[in-house]
Design a protein around this motif. Sequence first.
Motif, PDB file in Angstrom:
ATOM      1  N   TRP A   1       0.852  -1.189   0.000  1.00  0.00           N
ATOM      2  CA  TRP A   1       0.000   0.000   0.000  1.00  0.00           C
ATOM      3  C   TRP A   1       0.893   1.246   0.000  1.00  0.00           C
ATOM      4  N   SER A   2       1.351   1.592  -1.178  1.00  0.00           N
ATOM      5  CA  SER A   2       2.273   2.715  -1.314  1.00  0.00           C
ATOM      6  C   SER A   2       1.904   3.522  -2.546  1.00  0.00           C
ATOM      7  N   THR A   3       2.015   4.834  -2.448  1.00  0.00           N
ATOM      8  CA  THR A   3       1.691   5.702  -3.578  1.00  0.00           C
ATOM      9  C   THR A   3       2.936   6.214  -4.306  1.00  0.00           C
ATOM     10  N   GLY A   4       4.116   5.815  -3.850  1.00  0.00           N
ATOM     11  CA  GLY A   4       5.344   6.262  -4.490  1.00  0.00           C
ATOM     12  C   GLY A   4       6.550   5.688  -3.775  1.00  0.00           C
ATOM     13  N   PRO A   5       7.710   5.756  -4.385  1.00  0.00           N
ATOM     14  CA  PRO A   5       8.920   5.172  -3.771  1.00  0.00           C
ATOM     15  C   PRO A   5       9.244   5.837  -2.431  1.00  0.00           C
ATOM     16  N   HIS A   6       9.327   5.034  -1.410  1.00  0.00           N
ATOM     17  CA  HIS A   6       9.738   5.526  -0.093  1.00  0.00           C
ATOM     18  C   HIS A   6       9.997   4.331   0.816  1.00  0.00           C
ATOM     19  N   LEU A   7      10.580   4.605   1.966  1.00  0.00           N
ATOM     20  CA  LEU A   7      10.795   3.567   2.983  1.00  0.00           C
ATOM     21  C   LEU A   7       9.936   3.881   4.193  1.00  0.00           C
ATOM     22  N   HIS A   8       9.159   2.885   4.621  1.00  0.00           N
ATOM     23  CA  HIS A   8       8.418   2.982   5.887  1.00  0.00           C
ATOM     24  C   HIS A   8       9.249   2.270   6.943  1.00  0.00           C
ATOM     25  N   TYR A   9       9.666   3.009   7.977  1.00  0.00           N
ATOM     26  CA  TYR A   9      10.558   2.484   9.013  1.00  0.00           C
ATOM     27  C   TYR A   9       9.852   2.516  10.358  1.00  0.00           C
ATOM     28  N   GLU A  10       9.890   1.383  11.066  1.00  0.00           N
ATOM     29  CA  GLU A  10       9.295   1.299  12.399  1.00  0.00           C
ATOM     30  C   GLU A  10      10.343   0.868  13.417  1.00  0.00           C
ATOM     31  N   PHE A  11      10.256   1.482  14.585  1.00  0.00           N
ATOM     32  CA  PHE A  11      11.100   1.105  15.715  1.00  0.00           C
ATOM     33  C   PHE A  11      10.174   0.566  16.803  1.00  0.00           C
ATOM     34  N   ARG A  12      10.384  -0.683  17.155  1.00  0.00           N
ATOM     35  CA  ARG A  12       9.443  -1.349  18.050  1.00  0.00           C
ATOM     36  C   ARG A  12      10.118  -1.721  19.370  1.00  0.00           C
ATOM     37  N   VAL A  13       9.407  -1.509  20.460  1.00  0.00           N
ATOM     38  CA  VAL A  13       9.844  -1.909  21.799  1.00  0.00           C
ATOM     39  C   VAL A  13       8.802  -2.880  22.333  1.00  0.00           C
ATOM     40  N   ASN A  14       9.229  -4.127  22.604  1.00  0.00           N
ATOM     41  CA  ASN A  14       8.298  -5.198  22.987  1.00  0.00           C
ATOM     42  C   ASN A  14       7.179  -5.339  21.956  1.00  0.00           C
ATOM     43  N   ASN A  15       7.590  -5.258  20.668  1.00  0.00           N
ATOM     44  CA  ASN A  15       6.682  -5.432  19.520  1.00  0.00           C
ATOM     45  C   ASN A  15       5.665  -4.310  19.361  1.00  0.00           C
ATOM     46  N   VAL A  16       5.841  -3.207  20.056  1.00  0.00           N
ATOM     47  CA  VAL A  16       4.959  -2.048  19.930  1.00  0.00           C
ATOM     48  C   VAL A  16       5.740  -0.929  19.251  1.00  0.00           C
ATOM     49  N   ALA A  17       5.187  -0.408  18.131  1.00  0.00           N
ATOM     50  CA  ALA A  17       5.870   0.648  17.390  1.00  0.00           C
ATOM     51  C   ALA A  17       5.843   1.953  18.174  1.00  0.00           C
ATOM     52  N   LEU A  18       7.020   2.529  18.402  1.00  0.00           N
ATOM     53  CA  LEU A  18       7.149   3.791  19.121  1.00  0.00           C
ATOM     54  C   LEU A  18       7.951   4.777  18.265  1.00  0.00           C
ATOM     55  N   ASN A  19       7.856   6.043  18.640  1.00  0.00           N
ATOM     56  CA  ASN A  19       8.601   7.077  17.925  1.00  0.00           C
ATOM     57  C   ASN A  19      10.081   6.961  18.281  1.00  0.00           C
ATOM     58  N   PRO A  20      10.951   6.612  17.309  1.00  0.00           N
ATOM     59  CA  PRO A  20      12.374   6.425  17.641  1.00  0.00           C
ATOM     60  C   PRO A  20      13.043   7.707  18.138  1.00  0.00           C
ATOM     61  N   ASN A  21      12.496   8.874  17.760  1.00  0.00           N
ATOM     62  CA  ASN A  21      13.100  10.134  18.193  1.00  0.00           C
ATOM     63  C   ASN A  21      12.837  10.432  19.663  1.00  0.00           C
ATOM     64  N   SER A  22      11.909   9.699  20.271  1.00  0.00           N
ATOM     65  CA  SER A  22      11.589   9.946  21.681  1.00  0.00           C
ATOM     66  C   SER A  22      12.241   8.925  22.609  1.00  0.00           C
ATOM     67  N   ILE A  23      13.039   8.005  22.042  1.00  0.00           N
ATOM     68  CA  ILE A  23      13.649   6.945  22.845  1.00  0.00           C
ATOM     69  C   ILE A  23      15.129   7.251  23.041  1.00  0.00           C
ATOM     70  N   VAL A  24      15.602   7.138  24.266  1.00  0.00           N
ATOM     71  CA  VAL A  24      17.016   7.334  24.565  1.00  0.00           C
ATOM     72  C   VAL A  24      17.758   6.049  24.222  1.00  0.00           C
ATOM     73  N   ILE A  25      18.633   6.128  23.239  1.00  0.00           N
ATOM     74  CA  ILE A  25      19.351   4.955  22.763  1.00  0.00           C
ATOM     75  C   ILE A  25      20.666   4.834  23.517  1.00  0.00           C
ATOM     76  N   PRO A  26      20.968   3.673  24.097  1.00  0.00           N
ATOM     77  CA  PRO A  26      22.223   3.522  24.848  1.00  0.00           C
ATOM     78  C   PRO A  26      23.434   3.504  23.930  1.00  0.00           C
ATOM     79  N   HIS A  27      24.597   3.924  24.473  1.00  0.00           N
ATOM     80  CA  HIS A  27      25.861   3.888  23.751  1.00  0.00           C
ATOM     81  C   HIS A  27      26.527   2.528  23.942  1.00  0.00           C
ATOM     82  N   ALA A  28      27.497   2.260  23.083  1.00  0.00           N
ATOM     83  CA  ALA A  28      28.338   1.081  23.275  1.00  0.00           C
ATOM     84  C   ALA A  28      29.244   1.307  24.481  1.00  0.00           C
ATOM     85  N   GLN A  29      29.966   0.255  24.882  1.00  0.00           N
ATOM     86  CA  GLN A  29      30.807   0.324  26.074  1.00  0.00           C
ATOM     87  C   GLN A  29      31.916   1.347  25.908  1.00  0.00           C
TER      88      GLN A  29
END
Length: 449
Positions: free
Chosen positions: A387-415
Amino acid sequence: MSLRTKLLEVATALLPALRTSSKARVISGSAVVLSLVAFGAAGVAPMVPDAADLPVTMVVEELSVPDLNAQIASLSPAAGQFVAEERIRPGDNLSALLDRLGVNDPQAASFIRSDAAARPLLGLRPGRRVQAIIDGDGRLLSAAALLGDGRDDNHRKLVIRRSGAGFAAEQQPVAFDNRVEMRSGEIRSSLFAATDAAQIPDSVATQLVEIFSSDIDFASDLRKGDRFQVVYETAWQDGEMVRTGRVLAAEFTNAGKTLKAVWFGRNGDEGGYFDLQGKALRKAFLKSPLAFSRVTSGFSMRVHPISGQWKQHKGIDFAAPTGTPIRSTGDGSVEFAGNAGGYGNMVVIRHGNLYSTAYAHMSRVAARRGMRVAQGEIVGYVGSTGWSTGPHLHYEFRVNNVALNPNSIVIPHAQSLAGVELQRFRTIASDMGHRFSLMSGEKLQLAAR
């Protein structure tokens, strides 16, 4: 008046003094003697002759003019060897290349076309240099060119030499002159326009994107006036840069915030980039799955472009041309790869027990279920399936299988670094900090106190 006459006059003038007391006569006599000695010394001193009185003698000598014809003959092309250099041009053939080099040698051309060791000269890509030594008659004495596609272990030097009545060709290992380059630039329109203006190779610009992609979305976060500095490795051969290496350090100022990165090779590991305090720059997830794109639909309520209904858009849409590579935003394993109805061609990657990411509407899937993928690895290509009207990528970030806004999640750093590794790193960071100071003219804080 003669000297003798002058002495008699002096003696006569002193005679009255001799008629006084005996003591006075002694003193006066002594004075007469000393005066005579003084006048005598003056009389025998040689006089410097006047330069105007010296005799002048004119000497005339005929010089022979060198034979100009003999000099020209000694410089005749037939008597020497000459070095010529040319670059391969698009659509070049051997005849055109040899002609530009000044080679007029059918035997050499035939050898290059027929000999297996010499034939790679015909397949050099545009821009590669060919050096030739020829004699005054245009005969090829030797030729050399660098072969390979830029990989560290795939560079060789092709050498063709005249040997007796024929030719011989061999491929020799290449000795590189490794250097460290320093460049800086300012964003006026785009990152690659700025790096081109600063004479920074595209491969280095791509590394800049990869280094800071956890903190900067280069598709939407760049601002006019953003600045960057970069220190990177290069390899040179015969005065020509043949490849670029790793970025050793970089600094990027975006919207007033400055990020710094220094490469550090960890024991038993490939290494990574850290800030000046030894904190790992790499985060568990990239900020964007596309290197360059723009967001067309964020994580918000919207009218669905196909159903026309007002509903929650549980992902982020990135506009990009069909075929644009899609990167995994984190390390993980492929949980699903295939067609998913309205999502079209889709890949879902599991990142441990908590997180997963989904990539939809692909034109082509480049991953398979169960395979391990690394952060930044290509898992598919932008398309317009489902279901797409033109070339694009739909990207989802999921926490416990629930899609959340990736910009609102604090991502941990590597060691981060600690102990002996941190001490070693600070030495390297100090050197890179000095290099940045040279480029910017400012004194930087090099390491944590």
